[in-house]
Design an enzyme around this catalytic site. Structure first.
Site, PDB file in Angstrom:
ATOM      1  N   ASP A  50       0.823  -1.214   0.000  1.00 28.95           N
ATOM      2  CA  ASP A  50       0.000   0.000   0.000  1.00 28.95           C
ATOM      3  C   ASP A  50       0.852   1.257   0.000  1.00 28.95           C
ATOM      4  O   ASP A  50       2.049   1.227   0.281  1.00 28.95           O
ATOM      5  CB  ASP A  50      -0.860   0.020   1.273  1.00 28.95           C
ATOM      6  CG  ASP A  50      -2.086  -0.853   1.127  1.00 28.95           C
ATOM      7  OD1 ASP A  50      -2.416  -1.225  -0.005  1.00 28.95           O
ATOM      8  OD2 ASP A  50      -2.689  -1.147   2.165  1.00 28.95           O
ATOM      9  N   LYS A  71      -3.403   4.000  -2.900  1.00 26.09           N
ATOM     10  CA  LYS A  71      -4.479   4.885  -3.339  1.00 26.09           C
ATOM     11  C   LYS A  71      -4.052   6.334  -3.138  1.00 26.09           C
ATOM     12  O   LYS A  71      -4.856   7.204  -2.897  1.00 26.09           O
ATOM     13  CB  LYS A  71      -5.728   4.613  -2.507  1.00 26.09           C
ATOM     14  CG  LYS A  71      -6.209   3.185  -2.598  1.00 26.09           C
ATOM     15  CD  LYS A  71      -7.517   3.019  -1.866  1.00 26.09           C
ATOM     16  CE  LYS A  71      -8.118   1.648  -2.043  1.00 26.09           C
ATOM     17  NZ  LYS A  71      -7.450   0.613  -1.309  1.00 26.09           N
ATOM     18  N   MET A 186      -7.555   9.022   9.653  1.00 24.03           N
ATOM     19  CA  MET A 186      -8.183   9.607   8.455  1.00 24.03           C
ATOM     20  C   MET A 186      -9.083  10.790   8.815  1.00 24.03           C
ATOM     21  O   MET A 186     -10.168  10.943   8.250  1.00 24.03           O
ATOM     22  CB  MET A 186      -8.996   8.522   7.714  1.00 24.03           C
ATOM     23  CG  MET A 186      -8.108   7.420   7.174  1.00 24.03           C
ATOM     24  SD  MET A 186      -9.023   6.030   6.477  1.00 24.03           S
ATOM     25  CE  MET A 186      -9.322   5.028   7.919  1.00 24.03           C
TER      26      MET A 186
HETATM   27  N1  SAH Z   1      -3.858  -0.010   9.065  1.00 22.73           N
HETATM   28  C1  SAH Z   1      -3.309   1.296   9.357  1.00 22.73           C
HETATM   29  C2  SAH Z   1      -4.333   2.391   9.145  1.00 22.73           C
HETATM   30  C3  SAH Z   1      -4.756   2.524   7.698  1.00 22.73           C
HETATM   31  S1  SAH Z   1      -5.908   3.799   7.460  1.00 22.73           S
HETATM   32  C4  SAH Z   1      -2.769   1.311  10.779  1.00 22.73           C
HETATM   33  O1  SAH Z   1      -3.035   0.366  11.548  1.00 22.73           O
HETATM   34  O2  SAH Z   1      -2.050   2.238  11.135  1.00 22.73           O
HETATM   35  C5  SAH Z   1      -4.856   5.114   6.943  1.00 22.73           C
HETATM   36  C6  SAH Z   1      -4.755   6.145   8.032  1.00 22.73           C
HETATM   37  O3  SAH Z   1      -3.876   5.683   9.046  1.00 22.73           O
HETATM   38  C7  SAH Z   1      -4.167   7.458   7.604  1.00 22.73           C
HETATM   39  O4  SAH Z   1      -5.127   8.276   6.977  1.00 22.73           O
HETATM   40  C8  SAH Z   1      -3.738   8.021   8.922  1.00 22.73           C
HETATM   41  O5  SAH Z   1      -4.828   8.479   9.667  1.00 22.73           O
HETATM   42  C9  SAH Z   1      -3.206   6.775   9.601  1.00 22.73           C
HETATM   43  N2  SAH Z   1      -1.763   6.592   9.406  1.00 22.73           N
HETATM   44  C10 SAH Z   1      -1.142   5.533   8.870  1.00 22.73           C
HETATM   45  N3  SAH Z   1       0.193   5.677   8.877  1.00 22.73           N
HETATM   46  C11 SAH Z   1       0.422   6.881   9.449  1.00 22.73           C
HETATM   47  C12 SAH Z   1       1.599   7.607   9.763  1.00 22.73           C
HETATM   48  N4  SAH Z   1       2.824   7.134   9.489  1.00 22.73           N
HETATM   49  N5  SAH Z   1       1.453   8.817  10.346  1.00 22.73           N
HETATM   50  C13 SAH Z   1       0.250   9.310  10.635  1.00 22.73           C
HETATM   51  N6  SAH Z   1      -0.902   8.666  10.371  1.00 22.73           N
HETATM   52  C14 SAH Z   1      -0.813   7.460   9.790  1.00 22.73           C
END
Ligand code: SAH
Length: 283
Positions: A50, A71, A186
């Site tokens: 991803d 995406k 998000m």
């Molecule tokens: N599965 C992922 C979340 C996916 S949804 C997890 O467990 O972290 C995607 C959202 O995750 C982003 O829009 C943001 O809100 C958050 N996110 C993921 N990686 C991030 C990062 N390095 N820094 C800040 N927010 C992050």
């Protein structure tokens, strides 16, 4: 698997042809991968990853084909259904498939949906959890998602639903009342709507808020603000997704626990930010 792994080869699971492993890559810093993720990377024929997976992590799988299924970032987006079916196809071709997702695959990551499709098609799967951005990302900003003096519960919530609209189905008033600390994934697109709902439900405008973008990566940025001012402050600071928004007094603990600034030599400003007379571990 490899001499450098801390267990004998025989104890590491083997990624067999025709299998798909759904694996979390953590929030960014490659050091936050699990050993199971590393074991998977070293065996995969194909890695489908991803947007939020740091490309440096793919260097651990030089033997594999790397397929981008993100995406973001101006690259063409792949539809969720297409990704799931591509996984099925690759597995049916007899590939060892590693599906690598940001954070934890089961936390707002559609890992559950992909797993469902795979199982429906008779593809054997393994799930490898990862460190979710809402926990590990905040830890890199010096924010503990729970702290005895702050909260006995924490709520992980998404700022928008499948359609990208604000989460109309969420009862923000109950969330506002039900949990001292909120961790919002998000949330940037609808931050104005979300904070307005929280304030309307009685959360004080002065309540601490942190916005952490690109957490655990070299581009990590942390904005400390309040519920009343976070929309304007985020705009002024040009905070860009991916972002975790944390609402609650856990954010104040950053004054003590912002370990990254301490690496740079900054002294903690206030060892008792909550005013509990408990700067260190006691009773
Ligand atoms: N599965 C992922 C979340 C996916 S949804 C997890 O467990 O972290 C995607 C959202 O995750 C982003 O829009 C943001 O809100 C958050 N996110 C993921 N990686 C991030 C990062 N390095 N820094 C800040 N927010 C992050």
């Amino acid at each position: 698997m490899n001499d450098s792994m801390p267990l004998p080869d025989s104890q590491w699971p083997v990624l067999e042809p025709g299998w798909v492993w759904l694996c979390g890559a953590g929030p960014g810093d490659p050091g936050l991968l699990t050993l199971h993720a590393l074991n998977a990377l070293r065996q995969a024929d194909v890695v489908i990853y991803d947007a939020l997976v740091q490309e440096a992590i793919l260097d651990w799988a030089p033997q594999a084909e790397h397929i981008y299924a993100g995406k973001r970032g101006g690259k063409p987006s792949a539809k969720q259904r297409d990704i799931s079916l591509r996984l099925v196809e690759l597995a049916k071709e007899g590939k060892r498939v590693l599906r690598l997702k940001g954070g934890d695959p089961f936390v707002f990551g559609r890992g559950g949906e992909e797993g469902q499709t795979l199982v429906q098609h008779g593809i054997p799967i393994r799930i490898i959890p990862g460190i979710s951005a809402g926990i590990g990302g905040l830890a890199y900003a010096g924010i503990p998602v729970t702290h005895r003096d702050v909260n006995q519960s924490v709520t992980f919530v998404t700022g928008h639903d499948q359609s990208g609209a604000a989460t109309g189905s969420l009862d923000w008033a109950s969330i506002a009342k039900g949990s001292q600390v909120l961790v919002i994934y998000m949330g940037m697109k609808h931050i104005a709507h979300i904070t307005a709902q929280l304030i309307e439900a009685g959360r004080p405008t002065s309540e601490p808020v942190a916005i952490v973008t690109s957490a655990t990566t070299p581009n990590q940025q942390v904005l400390e603000t309040t519920l009343g001012t976070c929309v304007a402050d985020a705009q002024a600071a040009n905070m860009q997704p991916p972002a975790i928004i944390c609402v609650g007094h856990a954010v104040s603990m950053r004054q003590v626990l912002d370990w990254q600034s301490q690496i740079g030599g900054t002294q903690p400003r206030n060892l008792d930010p909550l005013g509990r007379g408990r700067p260190a571990e006691s009773a």
